[in-house]
Design an enzyme around this catalytic site. Structure first.
Site, short mmCIF file in Angstrom:
data_model
loop_
_atom_site.label_atom_id
_atom_site.label_comp_id
_atom_site.label_asym_id
_atom_site.label_seq_id
_atom_site.Cartn_x
_atom_site.Cartn_y
_atom_site.Cartn_z
N HIS A 1 0.81 -1.23 0.00
CA HIS A 1 0.00 0.00 0.00
C HIS A 1 0.83 1.27 0.00
CE1 HIS A 1 -3.91 -2.00 1.02
NE2 HIS A 1 -3.09 -2.88 1.57
N ARG B 1 -5.69 11.66 5.99
CA ARG B 1 -4.61 11.87 6.94
C ARG B 1 -3.76 13.08 6.52
NH1 ARG B 1 -3.91 7.93 11.01
NH2 ARG B 1 -2.17 9.26 11.59
N LYS C 1 0.58 14.37 0.73
CA LYS C 1 -0.82 14.61 0.31
C LYS C 1 -1.06 16.11 0.04
CE LYS C 1 -2.52 10.64 3.02
NZ LYS C 1 -3.21 9.72 2.07
N LYS D 1 -15.09 7.68 -3.05
CA LYS D 1 -16.33 8.00 -2.32
C LYS D 1 -16.92 9.32 -2.82
CE LYS D 1 -14.19 5.66 1.50
NZ LYS D 1 -13.26 5.85 2.64
C1 26Q Z 1 3.53 0.24 10.26
C2 26Q Z 1 4.47 -0.13 11.20
C3 26Q Z 1 4.42 0.40 12.49
C4 26Q Z 1 3.40 1.29 12.82
C5 26Q Z 1 2.46 1.65 11.87
C6 26Q Z 1 2.53 1.13 10.59
C7 26Q Z 1 1.53 1.53 9.57
C8 26Q Z 1 0.18 1.62 9.89
C9 26Q Z 1 -0.75 1.99 8.94
C10 26Q Z 1 1.91 1.80 8.27
C11 26Q Z 1 0.97 2.17 7.32
C12 26Q Z 1 -0.39 2.26 7.65
C13 26Q Z 1 -1.44 2.65 6.69
C14 26Q Z 1 -1.23 2.88 5.41
C15 26Q Z 1 -2.32 3.30 4.52
O1 26Q Z 1 -3.43 3.55 4.95
N1 26Q Z 1 -2.06 3.38 3.21
C16 26Q Z 1 -3.07 3.76 2.26
O2 26Q Z 1 -3.74 2.59 1.83
C17 26Q Z 1 -4.85 2.91 1.02
C18 26Q Z 1 -5.57 1.62 0.69
O3 26Q Z 1 -4.84 0.87 -0.22
C19 26Q Z 1 -4.42 3.66 -0.22
O4 26Q Z 1 -5.57 4.05 -0.92
C20 26Q Z 1 -3.60 4.89 0.13
O5 26Q Z 1 -3.07 5.48 -1.04
C21 26Q Z 1 -2.47 4.49 1.07
O6 26Q Z 1 -1.78 5.65 1.52
#
Ligand code: 26Q
Length: 840
Positions: free
Chosen positions: A376, A568, A573, A679
């Site tokens: 992602h 976010r 962004k 959306k």
């Molecule tokens: C990883 C390790 C330690 C702590 C936190 C994390 C962590 C947590 C959440 C790393 C990344 C995330 C979330 C990422 C995310 O939401 N990415 C988004 O995913 C969407 C669905 O595919 C995409 O549409 C977005 O472009 C992308 O930014």
């Protein structure tokens, strides 16, 4: 004992003869009253709406139960292949409205509650969001589950039952303040604890070798500290089809040893402290949407999810098939939602070898035939890495296995590229250096039969850039699955006005066949249809204006252009670019350049990771700019600005339907996909956006005349980096120079000197990775086009209609069909239908 046997038999098979639960208004009223008085023990003197909410949930739960069981029976009876969707996040939001909708009870529940003097909307609004996710990735998992249930695919979601979800965001003096989100305080009536399926998860200890039955040296993991994983199940109803799938969330609990050993030794406080540390594991969601490096608790969470979920699947397998794993890979697939659950690769190897006695070859064959990985992110710094040192102390047996996977993998690389040592060190699962690290994405790729990105551009850039070595080695693993959103929540539930118009125009059924929305295309030329479309949008804007007034104290005029960016807060962004444009509009007003003005209301919302300094400072800037503009009598009739605190799933349900202009303005090549963009499109907003993520596919679908495009392409961005000169851009652009002059003059921070210096620095820095200044001019021009078009109400409405009409591709029903056809290969399995009165 006999008694127990008798009751058991009564409880199992004969129950299939129980008549279906009635769905008529009178039965709903009676069941509501029974639950309210008998189950909850309240009467008419009780003033709290909470118990009415609970009683309503209970009558829905009763109606889901039989279908839930029948769905499980159908999957078991067919011994069908199932998918496990492993994700650290499921951002489900509220469940009540969605359950009413999917059960097809909207009309009858509304009537039943009316009889009782209540309103569905009010009770639905009283539900606390389940904020068990950060943003896109977590919400995507929730939309996937909705579509899988609707398509009757045997898919189980596995996640963590955090006691505290995503923090609640307050804005105090323009700044973000985080408050804990204790969402379980009043209980969660949607979950069912299943302690009978508790699993045991190991931590710490060491690997020891012993002689097994055949006198071979075999490894085992000993001296571990164990934690129990208790499952809580949440029903996931399909759309009016009797299928109810399961989201299984794990809660950590201490083992009994904590209460005994040390306690008996007189170390009571120590014993309780140890108990606490076990239960810490599922206490809180990490509020970072890019990796938080090196936090031991986070790695514990990740392994806890992977191990508990795999053990759950394996123990069910052994329960029905015994110790024969030959058909396991044909019946199971594990989809990894990013690398967060990627410990599962090594854990499945361990369980198969150490607990079930398989050899390496057979275990590896099973692992590589069942694991599939979704990426992602395109930001290299967001790729997860964990110190080898941490693995060694926390998960020593897993580290052994990772080393062995790496040794065999590097041998394969050497055979393919003999002597290419550079490639070996680039591709190694272990990054060498003073602090050696495990590269989780490489671990996931090496063990997965499928690796996918989440939008066409993203998947292409993964293959060409971030993972190019792996793409060269295994081109066939790589594929794209463009994201989607569920139209049930994001159109039918959140936009009842538009839903009614669509139903009246093209007839029901489009909710599960979203391409049918194209049937409204000819009506873009029908003036009375356009008028109705406009009225629906206006009513939705009034609803959004009320939210903004309540939450921000800012008055939005529903006739103005509603220009919205919610997501976010992240530099890539580019909320900053949005603010620069807002300041430019303000500057135009102050200079009197307001001929042909389009009244505009700008709404920005989103959370910043608590440790992300720049993101927090950007929130402060938005707040301060808003305060100056809204208080300026010249500006405020023409331009309003608000920062919406605590952006959430339930807020988006009001925001998307009330938006005219959808801001999707990331630096090209940085946003993997985006899903908010979808959306908004579905709800008839027009996008102003860069050629990034799924924006490209949105534009392809809707046509370039119905999309405001601006900015550099991903290729141009990479090209420009070498020679980026923001000072020259500013010098050549009077508007930008004036904006930056206002910003640096302290106009927005009279009593807070210097607070926006870091932002000025970021914009004027030749090393600015997000190239904010580079895209300013073309952004302003695109905004001008949008403003001009908005003054032509008829033409704007035509383009709005086309956006909804061509949004069919972005339904997660399409996405899930693609995952299933190309990765999972699961059968569609409907439950036995005669027991259930949910219309199909
Ligand atoms: C990883 C390790 C330690 C702590 C936190 C994390 C962590 C947590 C959440 C790393 C990344 C995330 C979330 C990422 C995310 O939401 N990415 C988004 O995913 C969407 C669905 O595919 C995409 O549409 C977005 O472009 C992308 O930014």
């Amino acid at each position: 004992m006999d008694n127990v046997q008798l009751k058991r038999s009564l409880l199992t098979d004969t129950l299939t003869d129980i008549p279906p639960m009635e769905m008529d208004v009178l039965s709903l009223v009676n069941d509501f009253r029974r639950n309210y008085t008998h189950t909850l023990g309240r009467d008419r003197h009780c003033r709290s709406a909470h118990y009415a909410y609970q009683a309503l949930v209970l009558i829905l739960r009763e109606r889901l139960m039989e279908c839930w069981k029948q769905t499980r029976y159908a999957y078991e009876k067919n011994d069908c292949k199932t998918a496990s969707y492993l994700s650290m996040e499921f951002l489900i939001g509220r469940t009540l409205g969605n359950a009413v909708l999917n059960l097809g009870l909207q009309e009858n529940i509304t009537l039943a509650l009316q009889c009782l003097g209540m309103e569905l909307e009010e009770l639905a609004d009283s539900e606390h969001d389940a904020g068990l996710g950060n943003g896109g990735l977590g919400r995507l998992a929730a939309c996937f589950l909705d579509s899988c249930a609707t398509l009757q695919l045997p898919v189980t979601g596995y996640g963590i039952r955090y006691d505290y979800g995503m923090f609640r965001q307050l804005i105090v003096n323009g700044e973000q303040v985080e408050e804990p989100d204790h969402w379980l305080r009043n209980g969660n009536p949607w979950e069912i604890a299943r302690p009978e399926y508790t699993q045991r998860v190991h931590f710490g200890g060491r690997t020891e070798y012993y002689r097994d039955k055949t006198d071979r040296l075999a490894p085992r993991w000993v001296d571990t500290n164990d934690v129990l994983a208790i499952p809580y199940d949440i029903p996931i109803p399909g759309y009016r089809n009797c299928t109810v799938n399961t989201l299984r969330l794990w809660k950590a609990a201490a083992t009994d040893e904590f209460d005994l050993g040390e306690f008996n030794a007189g170390l009571y406080p120590e014993s309780v402290a140890a108990k606490n540390s076990a239960e810490q594991i599922t206490m809180v969601l990490y509020p970072n949407d890019s990796s938080e490096n090196g936090k031991e608790l986070r790695l514990r969470q990740q392994y806890f999810l992977a191990s508990a979920s795999l053990q759950d699947v394996l123990s069910r397998w052994v329960g029905t098939h015994g110790s024969d794993f030959s058909r396991f890979a044909g019946k199971n697939v594990f989809q990894l939602n990013d690398t967060h659950p990627s410990c599962a690769v090594a854990e499945l190897m361990r369980l198969l070898m150490d607990e079930h006695g398989l050899g390496w070859e057979q275990a590896w064959e099973i692992t590589t035939a069942t694991m599939a990985y979704t990426n992602h992110t395109l930001l290299p710094e967001a790729l997860e890495k964990w110190p080898v040192r941490l693995f060694r102390t926390l998960l020593p047996r897993l580290l052994d296995i990772i080393f062995e996977i790496n040794a065999r993998f590097l041998a394969e690389v050497s055979r393919r590229w003999p002597g290419d040592t550079g490639r070996l060190s680039r591709m190694s699962l272990i990054e060498e250096g003073p602090e050696p690290m495990v590269r989780m994405a490489y671990l996931a790729i090496s063990a997965s039969f499928s690796v996918n990105g989440v939008a066409a551009l993203h998947s292409r850039l993964l293959a060409e850039g971030l993972f190019s070595d792996f793409f060269e080695l295994w081109p066939n693993k790589f594929n794209n699955k463009t994201n989607g959103v569920t139209p049930r929540r994001w159109l039918v539930w959140s936009n009842p006005g538009l839903t009614q118009l669509l139903d009246e125009t093209i007839g029901a059924g489009w909710e599960v066949d979203l391409d049918r929305l194209r049937e409204i295309l000819p009506l873009t030329e029908d003036g009375s249809f356009r008028e109705r479309w406009y009225r629906v949008k206006l009513a939705n804007k009034e609803r959004l204006a009320k939210l903004v007034a309540d939450e921000c104290g800012v008055v939005f005029d529903p006739r103005a252009l509603f220009d919205v960016q919610v997501k976010r807060i992240h530099e890539y962004k580019r909320q900053l670019l949005n603010v620069l444009h807002v300041i430019h509009l303000y500057d135009r007003i102050k200079r009197g350049d307001t001929g042909d003005w389009t009244q505009r209301c700008v709404l920005i919302g989103g959370k910043a990771a608590p440790g992300y300094f720049m993101a927090k400072r950007i929130i402060k800037l938005i707040s301060n700019v808003a305060a100056v503009i809204n208080a300026d009598p010249d500006a405020s009739p023409l331009l309003k600005v608000a920062f919406l605190p605590n952006y959430s799933v339930s807020a988006m349900e009001i925001i998307a339907p009330g938006t005219d202009l959808s801001e999707q303005i990331s630096t090209a090549g940085k946003e993997a996909s985006g899903t908010g963009n979808m959306k908004f499109m579905m709800n008839g907003a027009i996008t102003i956006g860069t050629l990034d993520g799924a924006n490209i596919e949105i534009r392809d679908e809707v046509g370039d005349e119905n999309f405001f495009l601006f900015g550099l392409s991903a290729e141009q961005v990479e090209e420009l980096r070498h020679s980026y000169d923001p000072a020259a851009i500013i010098a050549n652009d009077e508007d930008l120079a004036r904006v930056l002059q206002l910003l640096s003059s302290g106009h927005f921070n009279h009593f807070e000197p210097g607070i926006f210096d870091p932002i000025m620095h970021a914009i004027t820095n030749p090393g600015d990775p997000w190239l904010v200044a580079a895209d300013f001019r073309s952004y302003v021009e695109a905004q001008k086009q949008a403003a001009a078009l908005f003054r032509d109400r008829e033409e704007w409405t035509r383009r709005s209609i086309r956006n909804t009409a061509r949004s069919g591709f972005f339904s997660t029903d399409r996405t899930m069909r693609e995952y299933n056809d190309q990765i999972w290969h699961l059968p569609q399995v409907p439950p036995k239908v005669n027991i259930c009165s949910i219309s199909g």
